[in-house]
Design a protein around this motif. Structure first.
Motif, PDB file in Angstrom:
ATOM      1  N   LYS B  39       3.129   1.886  -0.642  1.00 31.44           N
ATOM      2  CA  LYS B  39       2.308   2.433  -1.720  1.00 31.44           C
ATOM      3  C   LYS B  39       2.411   3.951  -1.627  1.00 31.44           C
ATOM      4  CE  LYS B  39      -2.179   2.279  -3.860  1.00 31.44           C
ATOM      5  NZ  LYS B  39      -3.564   2.520  -3.592  1.00 31.44           N
ATOM      6  N   ARG B  41       2.820   7.734  -2.869  1.00 33.13           N
ATOM      7  CA  ARG B  41       2.386   8.518  -4.028  1.00 33.13           C
ATOM      8  C   ARG B  41       3.582   9.310  -4.557  1.00 33.13           C
ATOM      9  NH1 ARG B  41      -2.866   8.251  -4.925  1.00 33.13           N
ATOM     10  NH2 ARG B  41      -4.180   7.518  -3.223  1.00 33.13           N
ATOM     11  N   ARG B  43       4.637  10.098  -7.560  1.00 28.30           N
ATOM     12  CA  ARG B  43       4.458  11.105  -8.603  1.00 28.30           C
ATOM     13  C   ARG B  43       3.966  12.429  -8.018  1.00 28.30           C
ATOM     14  NH1 ARG B  43       1.083   9.743 -13.986  1.00 28.30           N
ATOM     15  NH2 ARG B  43      -0.660  10.208 -12.650  1.00 28.30           N
ATOM     16  N   GLU B  44       2.942  12.355  -7.169  1.00 20.46           N
ATOM     17  CA  GLU B  44       2.389  13.570  -6.562  1.00 20.46           C
ATOM     18  C   GLU B  44       3.441  14.230  -5.655  1.00 20.46           C
ATOM     19  OE1 GLU B  44       0.559  10.795  -6.726  1.00 20.46           O
ATOM     20  OE2 GLU B  44      -1.091  11.462  -8.013  1.00 20.46           O
ATOM     21  N   TYR B 144      -4.043  11.796  -0.214  1.00 17.73           N
ATOM     22  CA  TYR B 144      -3.782  12.210  -1.591  1.00 17.73           C
ATOM     23  C   TYR B 144      -3.296  13.650  -1.698  1.00 17.73           C
ATOM     24  CZ  TYR B 144      -4.569  12.970  -6.561  1.00 17.73           C
ATOM     25  OH  TYR B 144      -4.397  13.271  -7.887  1.00 17.73           O
TER      26      TYR B 144
END
Lengths: 266, 261
Positions: B39, B41, B43-44, B144
């Motif tokens: 999973k 991230r 895009r970030e 994040y």
């Protein structure tokens, strides 16, 4: 997960204490309260009383060691990380300083929690976000960034973000702070409409006594007076206003003389 | 009295260093966890690779081009002074660039470009309660915010170092042809004779280590900044100062490890 005491109980706080690292005393001190779904509860008290801290504990932002918080019967402090995440999906919070993601547009601020916490398809997420934006009268501002909209619109967006996950409990941290009386009125209407529609448990921390008293009068919502981390009285607006407790008396009447000194109002 | 004060200051600094080190560990663990869960991230991470890496290319190319030119002039002057000839200038300048100046100057420049930005961004997210909003959504801010920046920064440091080296060596070749009369053929022959593959490998390792320090130190400063706007500025300044210091110390340690043991 434990069972709640009654079916409608959405929140129960039991003997909760919390001390910040390096602080001389506890910010929350053996505090207990309970809230049923469809209840509105106002938390009032002087600055530095621990209102925001309590809300952040209830929202799982801070961790505690003493006491327990039950969300629909589930003890937050004793859950595994994954179960805690599931339980906290039922709780939403709006922040005093908005807490809106300033690198995301208005619409993206609503899509982001849906993308992170639900299994909805992109189309369903968009439909739901647009529906909530209509509900809070923010249609037309979808592509703007939070810093491009007014304070009142930011508050409405914060509420929209709290509503988008359809929580069972919503925590509002000073929702009318820094707003003019008319905008404050709109925000209060929005909170009450959302609460009426979904019958969510609603906990509002505020320093705005007029707001707490007027809504309490209209809806018979309970008001809790928090001072130095202790919930010193819970009652209706009449009971709080007529309280003989010198701290509450001084606070509700805005008196300079009394037990609350400027150093305590941090 | 002074000893007590010094002792306290030392304990504070050691505590801060350990906290930064633990943040680095938890970032790496978070990244491994994300990779294992598949999973990622993406895009970030891609956004950060673009913001931190691609957008820094121009400043690196200009700065390192001039560093390459300056090295030729300086080395030619010193070699003529001491050895009375300058035939080894291309070799020494290339070796110095690959082993030291390339990764160090690139990453110091990168620190001033992105370190302050990361600290200020996270610091202002803290004071505007965006970090709390992330936690409220059960999103780990390290997951994040730090992991994508960490990957972006390591990517930026390695690629920009390689690009900077190429620019500096080409710039050196141009100036050597103009000033020293060394043809590009001779220049590159000498460079390739002296600069070996392990030098290049060490250069990549150094830039990856330095690039990994930048977002960690900056994020630590951002997460621990005070609650006013002056504190955000202070966090940004401290991020640059501390990262630069850590890069120089790490450079010494790595140089010692690669070449002195």
């Amino acid at each position: 997960m434990g069972l709640s005491q009654n079916e409608n109980e959405v929140l129960r706080v039991q003997e909760l204490s919390f001390t910040f690292p390096n602080a001389s005393g506890p910010t929350i001190d053996r505090l207990s309260l309970s809230l049923n779904s469809s209840d509105i509860f106002f938390l009032i008290g002087p600055s530095g009383a621990g209102k925001t801290t309590l809300l952040k504990l209830l929202g799982g932002i801070y961790s505690y060691k003493a006491g327990e918080i039950y969300i629909q019967g589930a003890p937050l402090g004793r859950l595994s990380q994954s179960n805690k995440k599931l339980v906290l999906k039922r709780v939403a919070m709006t922040f005093q300083r908005s807490g809106l993601f300033d690198s995301l547009t208005v619409l993206e601020n609503l899509l982001f929690p849906l993308r992170e916490l639900t299994l909805l398809t992109a189309k369903e997420r968009l439909q739901l976000a647009e529906q909530i934006l209509r509900q809070v009268n923010l249609t037309g501002a979808e592509s703007k960034y939070p810093f491009e909209i007014s304070g009142g619109m930011q508050k409405r967006l914060g509420i929209a973000r709290a509503l988008v996950l359809q929580p069972e409990l919503i925590l509002y941290d000073d929702p009318t702070a820094g707003l003019d009386p008319i905008t404050s009125h709109h925000i209060v209407d929005l909170i009450l409409t959302a609460q009426n529609k979904k019958k969510t448990g609603t906990l509002i921390a505020t320093s705005d006594l007029d707001l707490a008293f007027s809504v309490s009068k209209k809806t018979s919502a309970k008001i809790g007076f928090l001072c130095q981390g202790k919930l010193i009285q819970v009652g209706t607006e009449k009971e709080i206003f007529e309280s003989r407790n010198p701290i509450i008396h001084q606070f509700t009447r805005g008196l300079l003389q009394g037990p609350l000194t400027p150093s305590e109002l941090s | 009295m002074i000893m007590t004060w010094l002792g306290r200051a030392l304990i504070l600094k050691v505590g801060e260093f350990l906290a930064t080190f633990f943040l680095w560990i938890s970032t790496v663990l978070s990244m491994i966890k994300q990779l294992l869960k598949l999973k990622f991230r993406a895009r970030e991470t891609l956004l950060q690779m673009y913001l931190l890496g691609v957008q820094s290319v121009l400043i690196m190319v200009v700065a390192m081009g001039f560093v390459g030119l300056m090295l030729i002039i300086e080395l030619a002057f010193h070699m003529n002074l001491v050895l009375k000839h300058d035939s080894l200038v291309p070799a020494f300048s290339a070796l110095l660039m690959v082993r030291e100046l390339g990764p160090v100057i690139t990453c110091l420049l990168l620190t001033s470009r992105i370190g302050a930005g990361i600290a200020a961004e996270i610091g202002s997210m803290k004071i505007s309660e965006q970090l709390d909003a992330l936690k409220m959504l059960s999103i780990d801010p390290i997951d994040y915010l730090v992991v994508p920046r960490w990957i972006g920064s390591v990517f930026a440091a390695v690629t920009l170092t390689v690009i900077s080296l190429a620019i500096a060596i080409w710039g050196g070749a141009f100036l050597a042809a103009q000033k020293l009369g060394t043809s590009p053929g001779e220049y590159f022959n000498t460079v390739f004779f002296f600069v070996k593959f392990p030098d290049l490998a060490h250069c990549i390792v150094k830039s990856a280590v330095f690039g990994s320090l930048i977002p960690i130190v900056a994020a630590y400063q951002g997460f621990n900044c005070g609650s006013d706007s002056a504190a955000v500025g202070e966090a940004a300044t401290q991020a640059v100062v501390r990262t630069s210091l850590y890069i120089i110390i790490a450079d010494f340690l790595l140089t010692y490890l690669f070449y002195a043991i």
